[in-house]
Design a protein around this motif. Structure first.
Motif, short mmCIF file in Angstrom:
data_model
loop_
_atom_site.label_atom_id
_atom_site.label_comp_id
_atom_site.label_asym_id
_atom_site.label_seq_id
_atom_site.Cartn_x
_atom_site.Cartn_y
_atom_site.Cartn_z
N CYS A 216 122.07 74.16 68.84
CA CYS A 216 122.20 72.85 68.21
C CYS A 216 123.52 72.19 68.60
O CYS A 216 123.58 70.96 68.78
CB CYS A 216 122.11 72.97 66.69
N THR A 259 113.25 79.75 72.77
CA THR A 259 112.40 79.72 71.57
C THR A 259 110.96 80.08 71.89
O THR A 259 110.35 80.93 71.23
CB THR A 259 112.46 78.33 70.92
N LEU A 274 113.55 74.26 62.82
CA LEU A 274 113.50 73.10 63.70
C LEU A 274 113.07 71.83 62.97
O LEU A 274 113.54 70.74 63.29
CB LEU A 274 112.56 73.38 64.87
N SER A 278 115.44 68.68 63.05
CA SER A 278 114.91 67.45 63.62
C SER A 278 115.00 66.29 62.63
O SER A 278 115.48 65.20 62.97
CB SER A 278 113.45 67.68 64.04
N LEU A 311 113.30 67.29 69.54
CA LEU A 311 113.01 68.58 68.91
C LEU A 311 111.72 68.54 68.10
O LEU A 311 111.22 69.60 67.70
CB LEU A 311 114.19 69.00 68.02
N ALA A 315 109.30 71.74 67.75
CA ALA A 315 108.87 72.23 66.43
C ALA A 315 107.36 72.45 66.39
O ALA A 315 106.88 73.32 65.66
CB ALA A 315 109.30 71.26 65.34
#
Length: 478
Positions: A216, A259, A274, A278, A311, A315
């Motif tokens: 991040c 991921t 996530l 996000s 993101l 996700a």
């Protein structure tokens, strides 16, 4: 494959070898020749990045691995490496006039960007935690230096120091997470970690949380975004343009590959993280930018918001979601570089200006510049039929198909809020009373602005090649 450095083992690394050897050669050339060589070294660095891209495209098709699978070149890596090389080459080209006018011509600048790009390519292809960390540090260390490259500026020095301290903290968190994952999985390879996650384990989730903290930070996502506005504002403007483009590509590549490939067995756990990251990034980027009057600082908050949108696709955890991420980052780079060409052109007899209010009446004195900036801002807001609309459409569609309805709705609402400050800039350019005009835009900035602007305006006419390349790149991970 044998880990010994045989010729076949080195074939996938040819673009990295080109950048590494070429960067060292440029460094030696700069050290042993006088200051008149600076412009030549800048052009040579751009040529070096172009050659690395050509070598990458000439590599054998399919998935290539090296060093026992630690280094992977697949369609996903090829797609993002090309984007990183384009972003770096454009950043050097955009800095040429600025460096000359600000008396900041130093050969080290373009060499550092080449070496940072080498780290990005390493990071994009990393398939184990050690390779990932090596690529991350190789990318980051030159960035700390270029952030503080304007040595006579207090703001630039402060930006470099902040970035270094917080970057070191994030690297430590990522390394701690990697050690936890290794401790519980018994391996550092992504494929081995994937087998361990299938068996479950709370320890792996703890390690994943610390890994995500480091990820991040590198993509400026909430809650590790705090460095972004200060560094964007304080660093020299060409450096800010570079920060906003190429390193984001490598950061998202690291985020997505680690991921999807290493933690497919605990999707429900990392999906929750996530979704929070996000939503928080989109909302902060939308609301915090409203009161900003410094254009670079506004772009920092805009960048945080755009990483939140990107993101959304990750996700979703699907091939379609990853395709959305790749499309988003490709279009995001063109929008960002285009806007920064205008910021770099905000120059008067008194020097550079960064206030949004200084754009008043731009459409009367510089109609072409105002038109392209307006189109890029509309694209950032997601207005159809510009490219930014399709970028958001693909990630929202992936979220809806994955059942993440709240995430998609929040994304749409954040886009509406974010559109306010983009439209406010357009209003200033077209309806406010003109102030003193800017100097003539240099040729290299005109070229970058025209390419980025036309790409965003005309993307809807022929989106197939980019959409198809992103789809093939995404499928190579699954």
């Amino acid at each position: 494959m044998n880990a010994a450095p045989s010729v076949s083992n080195l074939v996938p690394l040819l673009p990295e070898i080109v950048l590494g050897v070429g960067g060292m050669a440029l460094l030696m050339l700069g050290v042993y020749r006088d200051a008149r060589m600076v412009r030549l070294i800048d052009y040579a660095a751009i040529a070096l990045l172009v050659v690395a891209g050509a070598v990458l495209l000439l590599l054998p098709a399919g998935k290539l691995t090296s060093f026992d699978g630690s280094f992977v070149v697949d369609d996903f890596a090829r797609f993002l490496k090309i984007l990183a090389l384009i972003g770096s080459a454009a950043a050097i080209a955009m800095s040429l006039d600025y460096a000359e006018r600000e008396l900041q011509q130093r050969f080290e600048y373009s060499v550092l960007i080449v070496l940072s790009t080498l780290g990005m390519l390493m990071l994009i292809s990393a398939a184990d935690l050690i390779a990932l960390y090596l690529g991350l540090e190789l990318m980051s260390l030159p960035l700390y230096v270029v952030a503080a490259s304007h040595r006579n500026s207090l703001r630039s020095t402060e930006a470099g120091l902040k970035y270094f301290v917080l970057g070191a903290l994030s690297s430590g968190m990522l390394l701690y997470g990697a050690s936890l994952v290794y401790g519980f999985a018994g391996t550092v390879t992504f494929s081995g970690i994937a087998q361990a996650t299938a068996r479950g384990g709370t320890g792996l989730i703890f390690g994943l949380v610390f890994l995500f903290a480091g990820f991040c930070f590198k993509v400026s996502a909430v809650p590790f975004h705090m460095w972004t506005p200060d560094v964007y504002e304080g660093a020299p403007t060409p450096v800010t343009a570079f920060f906003a483009a190429a390193p984001k590509v490598a950061g998202l590549a690291m985020f997505v590959r680690a991921t999807i490939v290493a933690f497919p067995g605990i999707v429900s756990q990392w999906q929750q993280i996530l979704v929070f990251v996000s939503i928080a990034s989109m909302l902060l980027g939308a609301f915090a930018a409203i009161g900003q009057r410094n254009f670079k600082r506004l772009m920092a908050y805009s960048s945080i918001g755009h990483m939140g949108y990107a993101l959304i696709g990750l996700a979703a955890g699907t091939s379609q979601g990853v395709q959305g991420v790749l499309l988003y980052v490709a279009i995001y780079i063109t929008m960002t570089l285009g806007v920064f060409t205008v910021i770099l052109s905000m120059r008067r007899s008194t020097g550079m200006v960064e206030s949004i209010d200084q754009l008043a009446g731009l459409a009367r004195g510089h109609p072409a510049m105002a038109f392209f900036l307006a189109m890029l801002l509309f694209s950032m807001a997601g207005v159809p039929p510009l490219a930014g609309f399709f970028a958001k459409f693909y990630v929202f569609l992936a979220a809806i198909k994955a059942g993440l309805y709240v995430l998609a709705v929040v994304g749409v609402l954040a886009s509406v809020v974010g559109a306010y400050y983009y439209l406010a800039i357009i209003k200033i350019m077209y309806f406010d009373e003109p102030v003193e005009g800017f100097y003539k835009m240099p040729l290299e900035l005109k070229v970058v602005l025209a390419i980025c602007g036309l790409f965003n305006v005309l993307f809807f006419l022929y989106p197939g090649p980019l959409v198809g390349a992103a789809s093939a790149a995404a499928q190579s991970l699954f």
